[in-house]
Each structure stands twice: as C-alpha cells, then as structure tokens.
Design a protein around this motif. Structure first.
Motif, PDB file in Angstrom:
ATOM      1  N   LEU A  31       0.827  -1.216   0.000  1.00  0.00           N
ATOM      2  CA  LEU A  31       0.000   0.000   0.000  1.00  0.00           C
ATOM      3  C   LEU A  31       0.858   1.261   0.000  1.00  0.00           C
ATOM      4  N   GLN A  32       1.942   1.257   0.755  1.00  0.00           N
ATOM      5  CA  GLN A  32       2.834   2.415   0.753  1.00  0.00           C
ATOM      6  C   GLN A  32       3.470   2.611  -0.627  1.00  0.00           C
ATOM      7  N   LEU A  33       3.894   1.515  -1.254  1.00  0.00           N
ATOM      8  CA  LEU A  33       4.462   1.608  -2.604  1.00  0.00           C
ATOM      9  C   LEU A  33       3.417   2.102  -3.605  1.00  0.00           C
ATOM     10  N   ALA A  34       2.201   1.604  -3.487  1.00  0.00           N
ATOM     11  CA  ALA A  34       1.133   2.038  -4.389  1.00  0.00           C
ATOM     12  C   ALA A  34       0.864   3.535  -4.241  1.00  0.00           C
ATOM     13  N   LYS A  35       0.875   4.022  -3.009  1.00  0.00           N
ATOM     14  CA  LYS A  35       0.708   5.467  -2.788  1.00  0.00           C
ATOM     15  C   LYS A  35       1.817   6.245  -3.477  1.00  0.00           C
ATOM     16  N   MET A  36       3.041   5.762  -3.349  1.00  0.00           N
ATOM     17  CA  MET A  36       4.187   6.458  -3.933  1.00  0.00           C
ATOM     18  C   MET A  36       4.167   6.428  -5.463  1.00  0.00           C
ATOM     19  N   ILE A  37       3.561   5.402  -6.038  1.00  0.00           N
ATOM     20  CA  ILE A  37       3.535   5.264  -7.491  1.00  0.00           C
ATOM     21  C   ILE A  37       2.317   5.967  -8.108  1.00  0.00           C
ATOM     22  N   ILE A  38       1.163   5.888  -7.457  1.00  0.00           N
ATOM     23  CA  ILE A  38      -0.089   6.396  -8.038  1.00  0.00           C
ATOM     24  C   ILE A  38      -0.297   7.892  -7.813  1.00  0.00           C
ATOM     25  N   LEU A  39      -0.042   8.380  -6.602  1.00  0.00           N
ATOM     26  CA  LEU A  39      -0.420   9.754  -6.276  1.00  0.00           C
ATOM     27  C   LEU A  39       0.428  10.846  -6.923  1.00  0.00           C
ATOM     28  N   PRO A  40       1.758  10.736  -7.002  1.00  0.00           N
ATOM     29  CA  PRO A  40       2.525  11.831  -7.620  1.00  0.00           C
ATOM     30  C   PRO A  40       2.153  12.142  -9.075  1.00  0.00           C
ATOM     31  N   PRO A  41       1.947  11.137  -9.944  1.00  0.00           N
ATOM     32  CA  PRO A  41       1.535  11.490 -11.307  1.00  0.00           C
ATOM     33  C   PRO A  41       0.180  12.209 -11.359  1.00  0.00           C
ATOM     34  N   LEU A  42      -0.747  11.800 -10.492  1.00  0.00           N
ATOM     35  CA  LEU A  42      -2.042  12.484 -10.446  1.00  0.00           C
ATOM     36  C   LEU A  42      -1.874  13.934 -10.006  1.00  0.00           C
ATOM     37  N   SER A  43      -1.014  14.153  -9.041  1.00  0.00           N
ATOM     38  CA  SER A  43      -0.752  15.511  -8.559  1.00  0.00           C
ATOM     39  C   SER A  43      -0.125  16.363  -9.663  1.00  0.00           C
ATOM     40  N   GLN A  44       0.817  15.803 -10.393  1.00  0.00           N
ATOM     41  CA  GLN A  44       1.446  16.536 -11.481  1.00  0.00           C
ATOM     42  C   GLN A  44       0.463  16.843 -12.596  1.00  0.00           C
ATOM     43  N   LEU A  45      -0.398  15.896 -12.910  1.00  0.00           N
ATOM     44  CA  LEU A  45      -1.413  16.113 -13.934  1.00  0.00           C
ATOM     45  C   LEU A  45      -2.390  17.207 -13.519  1.00  0.00           C
ATOM     46  N   ALA A  46      -2.784  17.204 -12.239  1.00  0.00           N
ATOM     47  CA  ALA A  46      -3.701  18.239 -11.741  1.00  0.00           C
ATOM     48  C   ALA A  46      -3.055  19.614 -11.815  1.00  0.00           C
ATOM     49  N   SER A  47      -1.754  19.702 -11.525  1.00  0.00           N
ATOM     50  CA  SER A  47      -1.086  20.997 -11.582  1.00  0.00           C
ATOM     51  C   SER A  47      -0.952  21.484 -13.034  1.00  0.00           C
ATOM     52  N   LEU A  48      -0.849  20.563 -13.977  1.00  0.00           N
ATOM     53  CA  LEU A  48      -0.805  20.937 -15.385  1.00  0.00           C
ATOM     54  C   LEU A  48      -2.154  21.465 -15.875  1.00  0.00           C
ATOM     55  N   ILE A  49      -3.231  20.838 -15.387  1.00  0.00           N
ATOM     56  CA  ILE A  49      -4.577  21.223 -15.797  1.00  0.00           C
ATOM     57  C   ILE A  49      -4.988  22.544 -15.160  1.00  0.00           C
TER      58      ILE A  49
END
Length: 191
Positions: free
Chosen positions: A172-190
C-alpha cells in the motif's frame, strides 16, 4: 482586522468537518462493499450519519453491481466542494478538471490511509488482546481481511507467524508512492 486572520480558522473548520464526513461515507462504502455486519454499532452509526444525502442520491444514481455509486458520487462531490471553498478562501482559482482530479487523488489517498491504519490497528489489537472480539475488532477484520486474504495466497505460512499484514502495508505504501505523484502533477498541469 486582516482577512487572513479569519481565513485560516475557516479553512481549518472546512477541512476538518469535510474530512470527517467524507471518512464516514468512505467507511460506509467499504463496509458495505466487503459485507461487514450491518448490525454492528459502528456500522449503524455510519449508516445513520450518512443516510440523508445517500437516500436522496440513490433516487437518481443506481448501484453498479456491488459498487454503491451514490457513495462514490457523494464523496467526490463533497471533496470537490471543500477543495473549491478552500481554494477560493485562499484567493486562488482552479479549473473544474483540476478540481476533479485533485478530489479523486485525495479520495485515493484516503482509501490507502484507511486500509493502512486498519491493518496496523488490527495487528496491534491482535498482539495486545489476542482472541478478543468486539465491535471495533469486527469492523477492522471486515475491512482488512479481503486484502490480507489475497496476500496470504502469495506468502507461505512461516510456522504460525502471519507476515501478510507487513506485506500489504509495504504494498500500500508503494502504491501510494507510485499512483499519487503522477495524479498531482497532472492536476497541476490542468490547473
């Protein structure tokens, strides 16, 4: 009086109240999804707390199989509304796409945190009071057993020591580290 003097306490209140209610809706969704005991006092509390808005939404949003889509819509709507209010209080405008993506990201993060803390609490209770069964233990078992059962299929029995909670926590910790940063970067781009 400075506007920011009152802005931070208002933001704290919005964050706290919305986070607690969204947590209640998420717990109800997860307990319903995993088939937890409906008559458990904690389940009853969550149902009574979240029933009014869900009753209204269920008139218009049908479930999809075992998934209560009304709960998902309610969680996302509340998260987006809280985020929008906080951004507006800070004087920052945000697009609806970025707001939606941030809401989804925060709900995924909450889901990971609920599972992580539930597994940790279940393991802690099993060490401190093994064999005890009460309302909280029953809820923790219902929340965590589906993911722990999957992990036990891949982890061999090591003489009575169950390493599946450790493996799931790591996953679960690895999944958080892999899934959340790209979503955050995409949101900042939008945004």
């Amino acid at each position: 009086m400075d506007a920011t003097y009152l802005t931070n306490p208002i933001i704290l209140i919005i964050e706290s109240l919305s986070s607690l209610y969204i947590l209640a809706v998420m717990l109800r969704f997860l307990l319903q999804w995993c088939g937890a005991d409906f008559y458990n006092p904690i389940s009853q509390f969550l149902v009574k707390l979240t029933q009014p808005p869900l009753r209204l939404l269920r008139r218009y949003i049908p479930p999809v199989g075992k998934i209560d889509t009304s709960s998902l819509v309610l969680m996302l709507s509340l998260q987006m509304l809280a985020d929008f209010a906080i951004w507006m209080l800070r004087g920052i405008s945000i697009s609806i796409g970025a707001l939606t993506l941030l809401g989804i990201m925060e709900l995924i993060n909450l889901l990971f945190n609920v599972l992580i803390f539930s597994i940790f609490a279940r393991a802690l209770l099993s060490w401190l009071n093994p064999g005890a069964f009460d309302a909280a233990s029953s809820i923790l078992y219902s929340l965590t057993e589906p993911v722990l059962r999957v992990a036990r299929k891949f982890i061999p029995d090591l003489g009575g020591i169950d390493l599946s909670p450790l493996a799931v926590l790591l996953f679960l910790q690895l999944a958080k580290m892999i899934i959340l940063p790209p979503l955050s970067q995409l949101a900042s781009l939008i945004a």
